[in-house]
Design a protein around this motif. Structure first.
Motif, PDB file in Angstrom:
ATOM      1  N   THR A  43       0.862 -51.646  61.129  1.00  0.00           N
ATOM      2  CA  THR A  43       1.206 -52.553  60.042  1.00  0.00           C
ATOM      3  C   THR A  43       2.514 -53.450  60.412  1.00  0.00           C
ATOM      4  OG1 THR A  43       2.870 -50.335  59.426  1.00  0.00           O
ATOM      5  CG2 THR A  43       0.700 -50.618  58.568  1.00  0.00           C
ATOM      6  N   GLY A  44       3.173 -53.292  61.603  1.00  0.00           N
ATOM      7  CA  GLY A  44       4.332 -54.130  61.843  1.00  0.00           C
ATOM      8  C   GLY A  44       4.046 -54.802  63.352  1.00  0.00           C
ATOM      9  N   GLY A  45       4.954 -55.489  63.775  1.00  0.00           N
ATOM     10  CA  GLY A  45       4.728 -56.124  65.041  1.00  0.00           C
ATOM     11  C   GLY A  45       5.755 -55.732  66.078  1.00  0.00           C
ATOM     12  N   TRP A  46       6.313 -54.741  65.770  1.00  0.00           N
ATOM     13  CA  TRP A  46       7.551 -54.163  66.712  1.00  0.00           C
ATOM     14  C   TRP A  46       7.232 -54.218  68.248  1.00  0.00           C
ATOM     15  CZ3 TRP A  46       5.988 -51.464  62.360  1.00  0.00           C
ATOM     16  CH2 TRP A  46       6.791 -51.758  61.181  1.00  0.00           C
ATOM     17  N   HIS A  47       5.832 -53.794  68.423  1.00  0.00           N
ATOM     18  CA  HIS A  47       5.491 -53.329  69.867  1.00  0.00           C
ATOM     19  C   HIS A  47       4.335 -54.407  70.239  1.00  0.00           C
ATOM     20  CE1 HIS A  47       7.755 -49.688  69.905  1.00  0.00           C
ATOM     21  NE2 HIS A  47       7.240 -49.470  68.781  1.00  0.00           N
ATOM     22  N   GLU A  48       4.372 -55.535  69.686  1.00  0.00           N
ATOM     23  CA  GLU A  48       2.742 -56.225  69.891  1.00  0.00           C
ATOM     24  C   GLU A  48       2.982 -56.754  71.413  1.00  0.00           C
ATOM     25  OE1 GLU A  48       1.330 -59.367  66.801  1.00  0.00           O
ATOM     26  OE2 GLU A  48       3.290 -59.569  66.893  1.00  0.00           O
ATOM     27  N   GLY A  49       1.839 -56.652  72.029  1.00  0.00           N
ATOM     28  CA  GLY A  49       2.032 -57.166  73.553  1.00  0.00           C
ATOM     29  C   GLY A  49       2.136 -55.808  74.347  1.00  0.00           C
ATOM     30  N   GLU A  50       2.674 -54.672  74.019  1.00  0.00           N
ATOM     31  CA  GLU A  50       2.823 -53.556  74.671  1.00  0.00           C
ATOM     32  C   GLU A  50       1.831 -52.641  74.742  1.00  0.00           C
ATOM     33  OE1 GLU A  50       6.270 -51.106  73.143  1.00  0.00           O
ATOM     34  OE2 GLU A  50       7.453 -53.203  72.855  1.00  0.00           O
ATOM     35  N   ASP A  51       1.902 -51.674  76.000  1.00  0.00           N
ATOM     36  CA  ASP A  51       0.690 -50.751  76.280  1.00  0.00           C
ATOM     37  C   ASP A  51       1.090 -49.522  75.219  1.00  0.00           C
ATOM     38  OD1 ASP A  51      -0.111 -51.871  78.306  1.00  0.00           O
ATOM     39  OD2 ASP A  51       1.009 -50.809  79.760  1.00  0.00           O
ATOM     40  N   ALA A  52       0.255 -48.573  75.143  1.00  0.00           N
ATOM     41  CA  ALA A  52       0.312 -47.482  74.291  1.00  0.00           C
ATOM     42  C   ALA A  52       1.540 -46.661  74.952  1.00  0.00           C
ATOM     43  CB  ALA A  52      -0.944 -46.645  74.144  1.00  0.00           C
ATOM     44  N   ASP A  53       2.074 -45.969  73.879  1.00  0.00           N
ATOM     45  CA  ASP A  53       3.413 -45.174  74.459  1.00  0.00           C
ATOM     46  C   ASP A  53       2.710 -44.036  75.496  1.00  0.00           C
ATOM     47  OD1 ASP A  53       4.820 -42.263  74.225  1.00  0.00           O
ATOM     48  OD2 ASP A  53       5.881 -43.642  72.893  1.00  0.00           O
ATOM     49  N   PRO A  54       3.573 -44.039  76.387  1.00  0.00           N
ATOM     50  CA  PRO A  54       3.134 -43.348  77.801  1.00  0.00           C
ATOM     51  C   PRO A  54       2.832 -41.854  77.269  1.00  0.00           C
ATOM     52  CG  PRO A  54       5.401 -44.330  78.072  1.00  0.00           C
ATOM     53  CD  PRO A  54       4.989 -44.463  76.632  1.00  0.00           C
ATOM     54  N   ARG A  55       3.479 -41.222  76.247  1.00  0.00           N
ATOM     55  CA  ARG A  55       2.818 -40.001  75.860  1.00  0.00           C
ATOM     56  C   ARG A  55       1.493 -40.027  75.209  1.00  0.00           C
ATOM     57  NH1 ARG A  55       8.119 -39.303  72.406  1.00  0.00           N
ATOM     58  NH2 ARG A  55       7.712 -41.326  71.920  1.00  0.00           N
ATOM     59  N   THR A  56       1.109 -40.825  74.519  1.00  0.00           N
ATOM     60  CA  THR A  56      -0.049 -41.121  74.034  1.00  0.00           C
ATOM     61  C   THR A  56      -1.168 -41.027  75.463  1.00  0.00           C
ATOM     62  OG1 THR A  56       0.595 -42.113  72.039  1.00  0.00           O
ATOM     63  CG2 THR A  56      -1.778 -42.621  72.836  1.00  0.00           C
ATOM     64  N   LEU A  57      -0.844 -41.928  76.201  1.00  0.00           N
ATOM     65  CA  LEU A  57      -2.000 -42.099  77.420  1.00  0.00           C
ATOM     66  C   LEU A  57      -1.787 -40.758  78.209  1.00  0.00           C
ATOM     67  CD1 LEU A  57      -0.451 -45.521  78.576  1.00  0.00           C
ATOM     68  CD2 LEU A  57      -2.475 -45.170  77.293  1.00  0.00           C
ATOM     69  N   ALA A  58      -0.683 -39.975  78.062  1.00  0.00           N
ATOM     70  CA  ALA A  58      -0.953 -38.606  79.034  1.00  0.00           C
ATOM     71  C   ALA A  58      -1.624 -37.661  78.302  1.00  0.00           C
ATOM     72  CB  ALA A  58       0.437 -38.095  79.147  1.00  0.00           C
ATOM     73  N   VAL A  59      -1.653 -37.630  77.039  1.00  0.00           N
ATOM     74  CA  VAL A  59      -2.477 -36.697  76.200  1.00  0.00           C
ATOM     75  C   VAL A  59      -3.870 -37.224  76.267  1.00  0.00           C
ATOM     76  CG1 VAL A  59      -2.797 -35.886  73.762  1.00  0.00           C
ATOM     77  CG2 VAL A  59      -0.473 -35.830  74.862  1.00  0.00           C
ATOM     78  N   LEU A  60      -4.127 -38.453  76.312  1.00  0.00           N
ATOM     79  CA  LEU A  60      -5.574 -38.909  76.091  1.00  0.00           C
ATOM     80  C   LEU A  60      -5.994 -38.542  77.461  1.00  0.00           C
ATOM     81  CD1 LEU A  60      -5.282 -42.200  74.233  1.00  0.00           C
ATOM     82  CD2 LEU A  60      -6.385 -39.934  73.562  1.00  0.00           C
ATOM     83  N   ALA A  61      -5.279 -38.850  78.512  1.00  0.00           N
ATOM     84  CA  ALA A  61      -5.798 -38.301  79.967  1.00  0.00           C
ATOM     85  C   ALA A  61      -6.178 -36.984  80.057  1.00  0.00           C
ATOM     86  CB  ALA A  61      -4.815 -39.026  80.904  1.00  0.00           C
ATOM     87  N   ASP A  62      -5.195 -36.116  79.571  1.00  0.00           N
ATOM     88  CA  ASP A  62      -5.458 -34.515  79.648  1.00  0.00           C
ATOM     89  C   ASP A  62      -6.603 -34.192  78.984  1.00  0.00           C
ATOM     90  OD1 ASP A  62      -2.855 -34.638  81.076  1.00  0.00           O
ATOM     91  OD2 ASP A  62      -1.996 -33.857  79.324  1.00  0.00           O
ATOM     92  N   HIS A  63      -7.095 -34.960  78.047  1.00  0.00           N
ATOM     93  CA  HIS A  63      -8.378 -34.572  77.269  1.00  0.00           C
ATOM     94  C   HIS A  63      -9.394 -35.514  77.608  1.00  0.00           C
ATOM     95  CE1 HIS A  63      -6.426 -31.625  74.700  1.00  0.00           C
ATOM     96  NE2 HIS A  63      -5.337 -32.306  75.122  1.00  0.00           N
ATOM     97  N   ALA A  64      -9.286 -36.381  78.722  1.00  0.00           N
ATOM     98  CA  ALA A  64     -10.614 -37.032  79.179  1.00  0.00           C
ATOM     99  C   ALA A  64     -10.990 -38.252  78.473  1.00  0.00           C
ATOM    100  CB  ALA A  64     -11.649 -36.044  79.641  1.00  0.00           C
ATOM    101  N   TYR A  65      -9.761 -38.738  77.719  1.00  0.00           N
ATOM    102  CA  TYR A  65     -10.262 -39.893  77.069  1.00  0.00           C
ATOM    103  C   TYR A  65      -9.630 -41.223  77.552  1.00  0.00           C
ATOM    104  CZ  TYR A  65     -11.144 -36.994  72.831  1.00  0.00           C
ATOM    105  OH  TYR A  65     -11.681 -36.058  72.041  1.00  0.00           O
ATOM    106  N   ASP A  66     -10.336 -42.308  77.729  1.00  0.00           N
ATOM    107  CA  ASP A  66      -9.969 -43.564  78.127  1.00  0.00           C
ATOM    108  C   ASP A  66      -9.505 -44.454  77.070  1.00  0.00           C
ATOM    109  OD1 ASP A  66     -10.850 -42.905  80.721  1.00  0.00           O
ATOM    110  OD2 ASP A  66     -13.058 -43.473  80.050  1.00  0.00           O
ATOM    111  N   LEU A  67      -8.364 -45.116  77.407  1.00  0.00           N
ATOM    112  CA  LEU A  67      -7.736 -46.123  76.699  1.00  0.00           C
ATOM    113  C   LEU A  67      -7.233 -47.395  77.245  1.00  0.00           C
ATOM    114  CD1 LEU A  67      -7.017 -46.908  73.589  1.00  0.00           C
ATOM    115  CD2 LEU A  67      -4.591 -45.869  74.300  1.00  0.00           C
ATOM    116  N   ASP A  68      -7.831 -48.470  76.982  1.00  0.00           N
ATOM    117  CA  ASP A  68      -7.247 -49.812  77.696  1.00  0.00           C
ATOM    118  C   ASP A  68      -6.742 -50.735  76.340  1.00  0.00           C
ATOM    119  OD1 ASP A  68      -6.689 -52.181  78.918  1.00  0.00           O
ATOM    120  OD2 ASP A  68      -8.783 -52.873  78.939  1.00  0.00           O
ATOM    121  N   HIS A  69      -5.452 -50.604  76.382  1.00  0.00           N
ATOM    122  CA  HIS A  69      -4.903 -50.910  74.779  1.00  0.00           C
ATOM    123  C   HIS A  69      -3.734 -51.982  75.088  1.00  0.00           C
ATOM    124  CE1 HIS A  69      -3.538 -50.357  70.829  1.00  0.00           C
ATOM    125  NE2 HIS A  69      -2.386 -50.402  71.189  1.00  0.00           N
ATOM    126  N   THR A  70      -3.633 -52.800  74.136  1.00  0.00           N
ATOM    127  CA  THR A  70      -2.371 -53.762  73.868  1.00  0.00           C
ATOM    128  C   THR A  70      -2.046 -53.872  72.364  1.00  0.00           C
ATOM    129  OG1 THR A  70      -2.990 -55.104  75.794  1.00  0.00           O
ATOM    130  CG2 THR A  70      -1.450 -55.877  74.392  1.00  0.00           C
TER     131      THR A  70
END
Length: 164
Positions: A43-70
């Motif tokens: 809803t806001g642009g505070w993080h525009e251009g950034e990757d997903a939060d490292p904790r999001t990426l870690a939890v997704l990886a731990d559960h075998a989900y892929d994410l390429d995100h900006t």
């Protein structure tokens, strides 16, 4: 004709990219990847251009989900090309419905947990894990996964209805 779903949270670095990754996996498992496009925004642009939060990426990886995100911010003009806008909490739901140019567009906005049969009434928000620890990200993933089957069933119904 492609059916388009966009998940929306606050900054597009925690909940909505997580929902995007999980739902994209469910769509692929169902063999619908050629018919359903999955995306996310904030809803806001505070993080525009950034990757997903490292904790999001870690939890997704731990559960075998892929994410390429900006991260990016949701734009009202997107309503015209989207079929469904899935919000992660009631605040996002209200904000997106206010942004909608038409009543028809506002009707496209739904809460993710409304698709979870175990989440009866009450609080349908997926809590923002940003200011907490890894347990909040795990809880977020559990809620997203629980709602994904119901959302997939609803999307499949629309996709198959279009093909008929």
């Amino acid at each position: 004709m492609t059916y388009r779903v966009c998940f929306v949270c606050t900054g597009n670095i925690c909940r909505s990219p997580m929902a995007e990754a999980v739902f994209r996996a469910r769509v692929a498992e169902a063999g619908l990847e050629d018919e359903v496009e999955v995306d996310s925004a904030g809803t806001g642009g505070w993080h525009e251009g950034e990757d997903a939060d490292p904790r999001t990426l870690a939890v997704l990886a731990d559960h075998a989900y892929d994410l390429d995100h900006t991260a990016r911010q949701f734009q009202p003009s997107w309503f015209s090309r989207l079929d469904l806008v899935i919000t992660l909490d009631a605040g996002h739901l209200r904000a997106l419905r206010r942004l909608a140019p038409t009543e028809q567009d506002a009707a496209k906005v739904r809460l993710l947990r409304s698709y979870d049969p175990a989440a009866h009434g009450g609080d349908l928000d997926v809590p923002d894990p940003y200011y907490g620890g890894m347990d909040g990200f795990e809880e977020c993933l559990e809620m997203v996964e629980a709602a994904s089957a119901g959302l997939l069933a609803a999307v499949r119904e629309h996709v198959e209805g279009r093909a008929a």
